[in-house]
Design a protein around this motif. Sequence first.
Motif, PDB file in Angstrom:
ATOM      1  N   PRO A 174     -13.535  -2.392  10.903  1.00 29.88           N
ATOM      2  CA  PRO A 174     -13.341  -3.221   9.714  1.00 29.88           C
ATOM      3  C   PRO A 174     -14.544  -3.387   8.784  1.00 29.88           C
ATOM      4  CG  PRO A 174     -12.813  -4.422  11.737  1.00 29.88           C
ATOM      5  CD  PRO A 174     -13.478  -3.169  12.133  1.00 29.88           C
ATOM      6  N   GLN A 175     -15.742  -3.152   9.242  1.00 30.67           N
ATOM      7  CA  GLN A 175     -16.892  -3.478   8.392  1.00 30.67           C
ATOM      8  C   GLN A 175     -17.006  -2.538   7.185  1.00 30.67           C
ATOM      9  OE1 GLN A 175     -16.961  -2.081  11.350  1.00 30.67           O
ATOM     10  NE2 GLN A 175     -18.970  -1.418  11.996  1.00 30.67           N
ATOM     11  N   PRO A 195      -0.140  14.461   4.506  1.00 30.02           N
ATOM     12  CA  PRO A 195       0.406  13.101   4.405  1.00 30.02           C
ATOM     13  C   PRO A 195      -0.377  12.145   5.317  1.00 30.02           C
ATOM     14  CG  PRO A 195       2.131  14.707   4.945  1.00 30.02           C
ATOM     15  CD  PRO A 195       0.827  15.425   5.066  1.00 30.02           C
ATOM     16  N   VAL A 196      -0.752  11.002   4.772  1.00 25.97           N
ATOM     17  CA  VAL A 196      -1.454  10.000   5.600  1.00 25.97           C
ATOM     18  C   VAL A 196      -0.400   9.124   6.275  1.00 25.97           C
ATOM     19  CG1 VAL A 196      -3.083   8.075   5.593  1.00 25.97           C
ATOM     20  CG2 VAL A 196      -3.460  10.028   4.069  1.00 25.97           C
ATOM     21  N   LEU A 197      -0.315   9.239   7.601  1.00 25.84           N
ATOM     22  CA  LEU A 197       0.639   8.388   8.334  1.00 25.84           C
ATOM     23  C   LEU A 197       0.207   6.936   8.247  1.00 25.84           C
ATOM     24  CD1 LEU A 197       1.223  10.449  11.572  1.00 25.84           C
ATOM     25  CD2 LEU A 197       2.946   9.804   9.899  1.00 25.84           C
ATOM     26  N   GLY A 198      -1.110   6.749   8.204  1.00 20.86           N
ATOM     27  CA  GLY A 198      -1.608   5.402   8.034  1.00 20.86           C
ATOM     28  C   GLY A 198      -3.007   5.210   8.602  1.00 20.86           C
ATOM     29  N   ILE A 199      -3.520   4.000   8.358  1.00 15.92           N
ATOM     30  CA  ILE A 199      -4.854   3.658   8.861  1.00 15.92           C
ATOM     31  C   ILE A 199      -4.697   2.700  10.041  1.00 15.92           C
ATOM     32  CG2 ILE A 199      -7.100   2.652   8.255  1.00 15.92           C
ATOM     33  CD1 ILE A 199      -6.536   3.257   5.358  1.00 15.92           C
ATOM     34  N   VAL A 200      -5.500   2.952  11.076  1.00 18.94           N
ATOM     35  CA  VAL A 200      -5.558   2.031  12.209  1.00 18.94           C
ATOM     36  C   VAL A 200      -6.890   1.302  12.127  1.00 18.94           C
ATOM     37  CG1 VAL A 200      -5.776   1.897  14.725  1.00 18.94           C
ATOM     38  CG2 VAL A 200      -4.160   3.517  13.708  1.00 18.94           C
ATOM     39  N   GLU A 201      -6.856  -0.031  12.165  1.00 11.10           N
ATOM     40  CA  GLU A 201      -8.113  -0.786  12.199  1.00 11.10           C
ATOM     41  C   GLU A 201      -8.452  -1.060  13.659  1.00 11.10           C
ATOM     42  OE1 GLU A 201      -9.347  -3.744   9.142  1.00 11.10           O
ATOM     43  OE2 GLU A 201      -9.246  -5.139  10.834  1.00 11.10           O
ATOM     44  N   GLY A 222     -10.364  -5.337   6.501  1.00  5.16           N
ATOM     45  CA  GLY A 222     -10.884  -4.382   5.516  1.00  5.16           C
ATOM     46  C   GLY A 222     -10.024  -3.131   5.414  1.00  5.16           C
ATOM     47  N   ALA A 223      -9.587  -2.617   6.566  1.00  5.46           N
ATOM     48  CA  ALA A 223      -8.791  -1.385   6.563  1.00  5.46           C
ATOM     49  C   ALA A 223      -7.429  -1.629   5.913  1.00  5.46           C
ATOM     50  CB  ALA A 223      -8.625  -0.875   7.988  1.00  5.46           C
ATOM     51  N   GLU A 224      -6.907  -2.819   6.134  1.00  9.15           N
ATOM     52  CA  GLU A 224      -5.607  -3.162   5.537  1.00  9.15           C
ATOM     53  C   GLU A 224      -5.723  -3.174   4.004  1.00  9.15           C
ATOM     54  OE1 GLU A 224      -4.061  -6.603   7.414  1.00  9.15           O
ATOM     55  OE2 GLU A 224      -2.002  -6.136   6.802  1.00  9.15           O
ATOM     56  N   ARG A 225      -6.827  -3.739   3.521  1.00  7.70           N
ATOM     57  CA  ARG A 225      -7.039  -3.779   2.058  1.00  7.70           C
ATOM     58  C   ARG A 225      -7.193  -2.360   1.508  1.00  7.70           C
ATOM     59  NH1 ARG A 225      -9.962  -8.278   3.535  1.00  7.70           N
ATOM     60  NH2 ARG A 225     -11.947  -7.165   3.593  1.00  7.70           N
ATOM     61  N   VAL A 232      -1.441   3.760   1.039  1.00  6.98           N
ATOM     62  CA  VAL A 232      -1.057   4.458   2.269  1.00  6.98           C
ATOM     63  C   VAL A 232      -0.681   3.379   3.295  1.00  6.98           C
ATOM     64  CG1 VAL A 232      -2.521   6.484   1.861  1.00  6.98           C
ATOM     65  CG2 VAL A 232      -3.437   4.566   3.186  1.00  6.98           C
ATOM     66  N   PRO A 233       0.171   3.710   4.288  1.00  3.95           N
ATOM     67  CA  PRO A 233       0.589   2.676   5.239  1.00  3.95           C
ATOM     68  C   PRO A 233      -0.572   2.145   6.090  1.00  3.95           C
ATOM     69  CG  PRO A 233       2.029   4.609   5.349  1.00  3.95           C
ATOM     70  CD  PRO A 233       0.847   5.003   4.513  1.00  3.95           C
ATOM     71  N   PHE A 234      -0.444   0.899   6.493  1.00  4.57           N
ATOM     72  CA  PHE A 234      -1.377   0.324   7.462  1.00  4.57           C
ATOM     73  C   PHE A 234      -0.637   0.294   8.797  1.00  4.57           C
ATOM     74  CE2 PHE A 234      -3.287  -3.319   9.701  1.00  4.57           C
ATOM     75  CZ  PHE A 234      -4.574  -2.788   9.810  1.00  4.57           C
ATOM     76  N   LEU A 235      -1.214   0.946   9.812  1.00  3.53           N
ATOM     77  CA  LEU A 235      -0.475   1.102  11.071  1.00  3.53           C
ATOM     78  C   LEU A 235      -0.679  -0.054  12.042  1.00  3.53           C
ATOM     79  CD1 LEU A 235      -0.956   4.930  11.737  1.00  3.53           C
ATOM     80  CD2 LEU A 235       1.139   3.781  11.022  1.00  3.53           C
TER      81      LEU A 235
END
Length: 280
Positions: A174-175, A195-201, A222-225, A232-235
Amino acid sequence: MTDKKESCQCDERQAIKKEIALKATVSAIKKKILVLSGKGGVGKSTVSTNLAVGLSQKGYHVGLLDIDIHGPNIPNMLGLEGFPPMITDMGVFPIKMYDNLHVISIGFFLEGKDTPIVWRGPLKHRMIEQFLSDVRWGELDYLVVDSPPGTGDEIISIVQLLDKVDGAVIVATPQDVALADVRRSIRFCIEGSIPVLGIVENMSGFVCPHCGNTVEIFKTGGAERLAQEYKVPFLGKIPIDPKIVQAGDDGKPVMIYYPDSKPAEAFSNIINKITEVLKV
Ligand SMILES: Nc1ncnc2c1ncn2[C@@H]1O[C@H](COP(=O)(O)OP(=O)(O)OP(=O)(O)O)[C@@H](O)[C@H]1O
Ligand SMILES: [Mg+2]
């Protein structure tokens, strides 16, 4: 002169054979998932192993390919070190973790744990190509690829060799400093039409085992923002949990060791989101 011509034709035939074998492997994989991050040590291998194990627990046929040539951690994280793959005339057989989960890593082929790898781009490319063309993966629902940090030679090679990557899972902490590197990974995917499936924080908050309060060691959200910013999705978030370290060190990912833990629940939710998007 004739010798030269014959050896030339032989090389050509070998190259065609390799190309055919590569195409056969790739076409037998339904969905190819690339796990990447802009930064080292953020949890790519942890996410890759738990993703692969979790998908296999759901009954899918899964391959886990470790292309982190300079730091292959997957054999340790799955407790598979010391089991060299069988090499036969028919090809290389990946290591069987379960009937429906097979694994290949450069780590299986190294003589010692401390053997350094000093290869440059073309050699790495050839090795990754062999991981596909020479390995008998069989029919796979999902191939999960664990990658080294950044977007260097190995990632460029795998993207090219797989022909089409169905989705990238970007792992971030997250930083803010780490997030700057994540932007590069997202841009790499966008520019490469992945394709970005999503970000994992990952490492998102620590729940104190004594008082139950959550401590945001690396901040949170931070990753969600960033996911919102790039549309792109937030996983999901995976908390910091000593069980993850212990499970990784003991060679049994949390999905196996602590299936009822918070991190295992988080991985399960992430896997559900992925299988929802990448149906087989
Ligand atoms: N959520 C978490 N909580 C606690 N420890 C974690 C968590 N995620 C990963 N770790 C630990 O952090 C270390 C680094 O994780 P990992 O090897 O998965 O990162 P990586 O991104 O693959 O690293 P590299 O860039 O070197 O390949 C490991 O010891 C792992 O067990
Ligand atoms: Mg790793």
